[in-house]
Design a protein around this motif. Structure first.
Motif, PDB file in Angstrom:
ATOM      1  N   LYS A  27      -0.413  14.754  -7.704  1.00 56.39           N
ATOM      2  CA  LYS A  27      -1.586  14.856  -8.568  1.00 56.39           C
ATOM      3  C   LYS A  27      -2.826  14.346  -7.827  1.00 56.39           C
ATOM      4  N   GLY A  28      -2.680  13.258  -7.106  1.00 59.23           N
ATOM      5  CA  GLY A  28      -3.799  12.720  -6.330  1.00 59.23           C
ATOM      6  C   GLY A  28      -4.276  13.692  -5.267  1.00 59.23           C
ATOM      7  N   ARG A  29      -3.318  14.313  -4.578  1.00 59.35           N
ATOM      8  CA  ARG A  29      -3.688  15.306  -3.568  1.00 59.35           C
ATOM      9  C   ARG A  29      -4.399  16.499  -4.212  1.00 59.35           C
ATOM     10  N   ALA A  30      -3.869  16.956  -5.331  1.00 61.31           N
ATOM     11  CA  ALA A  30      -4.482  18.095  -6.014  1.00 61.31           C
ATOM     12  C   ALA A  30      -5.912  17.758  -6.440  1.00 61.31           C
ATOM     13  N   LEU A  31      -6.101  16.564  -6.966  1.00 62.84           N
ATOM     14  CA  LEU A  31      -7.449  16.159  -7.381  1.00 62.84           C
ATOM     15  C   LEU A  31      -8.382  16.030  -6.174  1.00 62.84           C
ATOM     16  N   ARG A  32      -7.851  15.582  -5.055  1.00 55.98           N
ATOM     17  CA  ARG A  32      -8.672  15.496  -3.836  1.00 55.98           C
ATOM     18  C   ARG A  32      -9.117  16.896  -3.412  1.00 55.98           C
ATOM     19  N   TYR A  33      -8.198  17.849  -3.428  1.00 51.66           N
ATOM     20  CA  TYR A  33      -8.572  19.225  -3.085  1.00 51.66           C
ATOM     21  C   TYR A  33      -9.607  19.760  -4.056  1.00 51.66           C
ATOM     22  N   LEU A  34      -9.396  19.518  -5.336  1.00 52.07           N
ATOM     23  CA  LEU A  34     -10.308  20.037  -6.351  1.00 52.07           C
ATOM     24  C   LEU A  34     -11.678  19.364  -6.298  1.00 52.07           C
ATOM     25  N   SER A  35     -11.736  18.156  -5.785  1.00 54.73           N
ATOM     26  CA  SER A  35     -13.032  17.488  -5.699  1.00 54.73           C
ATOM     27  C   SER A  35     -13.898  18.102  -4.601  1.00 54.73           C
ATOM     28  N   ALA A  36     -13.267  18.739  -3.628  1.00 52.98           N
ATOM     29  CA  ALA A  36     -14.016  19.368  -2.540  1.00 52.98           C
ATOM     30  C   ALA A  36     -14.579  20.725  -2.953  1.00 52.98           C
ATOM     31  N   ARG A  37     -13.796  21.520  -3.654  1.00 51.04           N
ATOM     32  CA  ARG A  37     -14.224  22.845  -4.133  1.00 51.04           C
ATOM     33  C   ARG A  37     -13.219  23.334  -5.164  1.00 51.04           C
ATOM     34  N   GLU A  38     -13.566  24.414  -5.832  1.00 51.45           N
ATOM     35  CA  GLU A  38     -12.650  25.017  -6.797  1.00 51.45           C
ATOM     36  C   GLU A  38     -11.470  25.643  -6.053  1.00 51.45           C
ATOM     37  N   HIS A  39     -10.281  25.437  -6.554  1.00 52.10           N
ATOM     38  CA  HIS A  39      -9.072  26.042  -5.990  1.00 52.10           C
ATOM     39  C   HIS A  39      -8.333  26.773  -7.101  1.00 52.10           C
ATOM     40  N   SER A  40      -7.724  27.891  -6.747  1.00 55.56           N
ATOM     41  CA  SER A  40      -6.872  28.581  -7.705  1.00 55.56           C
ATOM     42  C   SER A  40      -5.519  27.887  -7.749  1.00 55.56           C
ATOM     43  N   ARG A  41      -4.757  28.215  -8.754  1.00 56.22           N
ATOM     44  CA  ARG A  41      -3.423  27.637  -8.893  1.00 56.22           C
ATOM     45  C   ARG A  41      -2.558  27.992  -7.681  1.00 56.22           C
ATOM     46  N   ALA A  42      -2.665  29.243  -7.228  1.00 57.05           N
ATOM     47  CA  ALA A  42      -1.860  29.685  -6.087  1.00 57.05           C
ATOM     48  C   ALA A  42      -2.240  28.921  -4.813  1.00 57.05           C
ATOM     49  N   GLU A  43      -3.530  28.677  -4.602  1.00 61.50           N
ATOM     50  CA  GLU A  43      -3.958  27.912  -3.432  1.00 61.50           C
ATOM     51  C   GLU A  43      -3.405  26.491  -3.473  1.00 61.50           C
ATOM     52  N   LEU A  44      -3.508  25.867  -4.633  1.00 62.29           N
ATOM     53  CA  LEU A  44      -3.005  24.498  -4.761  1.00 62.29           C
ATOM     54  C   LEU A  44      -1.496  24.444  -4.556  1.00 62.29           C
ATOM     55  N   MET A  45      -0.794  25.421  -5.076  1.00 58.79           N
ATOM     56  CA  MET A  45       0.658  25.471  -4.894  1.00 58.79           C
ATOM     57  C   MET A  45       0.987  25.526  -3.403  1.00 58.79           C
ATOM     58  N   THR A  46       0.282  26.379  -2.677  1.00 52.63           N
ATOM     59  CA  THR A  46       0.515  26.521  -1.241  1.00 52.63           C
ATOM     60  C   THR A  46       0.221  25.218  -0.490  1.00 52.63           C
ATOM     61  N   LYS A  47      -0.838  24.543  -0.884  1.00 53.23           N
ATOM     62  CA  LYS A  47      -1.224  23.314  -0.188  1.00 53.23           C
ATOM     63  C   LYS A  47      -0.329  22.134  -0.556  1.00 53.23           C
ATOM     64  N   LEU A  48       0.175  22.110  -1.779  1.00 52.59           N
ATOM     65  CA  LEU A  48       0.952  20.955  -2.233  1.00 52.59           C
ATOM     66  C   LEU A  48       2.440  21.047  -1.908  1.00 52.59           C
ATOM     67  N   LEU A  49       2.974  22.241  -1.760  1.00 51.37           N
ATOM     68  CA  LEU A  49       4.413  22.394  -1.522  1.00 51.37           C
ATOM     69  C   LEU A  49       4.926  21.629  -0.301  1.00 51.37           C
ATOM     70  N   PRO A  50       4.255  21.680   0.843  1.00 47.80           N
ATOM     71  CA  PRO A  50       4.779  20.906   1.989  1.00 47.80           C
ATOM     72  C   PRO A  50       4.845  19.399   1.697  1.00 47.80           C
ATOM     73  N   HIS A  51       3.872  18.880   0.965  1.00 42.38           N
ATOM     74  CA  HIS A  51       3.867  17.453   0.632  1.00 42.38           C
ATOM     75  C   HIS A  51       4.978  17.122  -0.357  1.00 42.38           C
ATOM     76  N   ALA A  52       5.206  18.046  -1.281  1.00 37.56           N
ATOM     77  CA  ALA A  52       6.270  17.828  -2.262  1.00 37.56           C
ATOM     78  C   ALA A  52       7.629  17.819  -1.566  1.00 37.56           C
ATOM     79  N   ARG A  53       7.830  18.749  -0.669  1.00 38.85           N
ATOM     80  CA  ARG A  53       9.112  18.814   0.047  1.00 38.85           C
ATOM     81  C   ARG A  53       9.324  17.583   0.922  1.00 38.85           C
TER      82      ARG A  53
END
Length: 190
Positions: A27-53
């Motif tokens: 959630k913190g990573r997602a909020l950090r990404y969103l604070s920089a610019r708008e992201h779609s759900r698909a973009e966030l999924m792609t960026k967060l999956l490696p961290h989740a794994r």
């Protein structure tokens, strides 16, 4: 003060070593990404999956975080589209802007709405881009081809590029330049 060749400066006292920061939550990573610019759900999924794994989580954990953020209004596909249109439409043609929207994983209905908005202004945007880059009509066929390739590479349709080139040629013809309106004509004074 003179320094001798064999004089050595005293070392600075070293700062105490910092403890490594714990990794951010998904959630913190997602909020950090969103604070920089708008992201779609698909973009966030792609960026967060490696961290989740790396943290031992799975795709469902990321989906839960994204569902929570979407429920709170932090993720909005419409805002992503609006942001891309605002940032990119002034420099790019319809094809390139729509390609960027699709690459962000936006739904087809939002891409269709964006296409309708862009279609109404493509020729004016194409002329503005052409005027900024070139400002004068081509002198020969090679220059015309170069200008047309540039416009096509920016994603403007062939029809729009043709109209821009025709408009540039017509405005360059003597007597076709927009004439200045006199104050009498403008205000109807006799």
């Amino acid at each position: 003060m003179k320094f001798e060749a064999n004089e050595v400066k005293a070392p600075r006292s070293e700062a105490p070593a910092r403890a490594p920061r714990p990794g951010l939550s998904l959630k913190g990573r997602a909020l950090r990404y969103l604070s920089a610019r708008e992201h779609s759900r698909a973009e966030l999924m792609t960026k967060l999956l490696p961290h989740a794994r790396a943290a031992g989580d799975d795709e469902q954990a990321v989906a839960r975080v994204l569902d929570e953020l979407a429920a709170k209004g932090f993720i909005s596909e419409a805002r992503v589209a609006e942001s891309v249109l605002h940032r990119r439409a002034g420099r790019l043609g319809n094809a390139r802007v729509l390609q960027e929207l699709r690459a962000k994983g936006l739904p087809d209905d939002i891409v269709r709405e964006a296409a309708e908005q862009l279609q109404a202004t493509e020729e004016a945007r194409a002329y503005a881009v052409w005027a900024r880059k070139f400002g004068r009509p081509p002198a020969d066929a090679a220059e015309r081809a170069r200008q047309m390739r540039f416009m096509a590479s920016r994603g403007f349709s062939g029809a729009s590029v043709q109209r821009v080139m025709r408009r540039a040629r017509d405005e360059a013809q003597p007597g076709n330049a927009p004439s200045a309106v006199s104050s009498q004509d403008e205000f109807g004074d006799d």
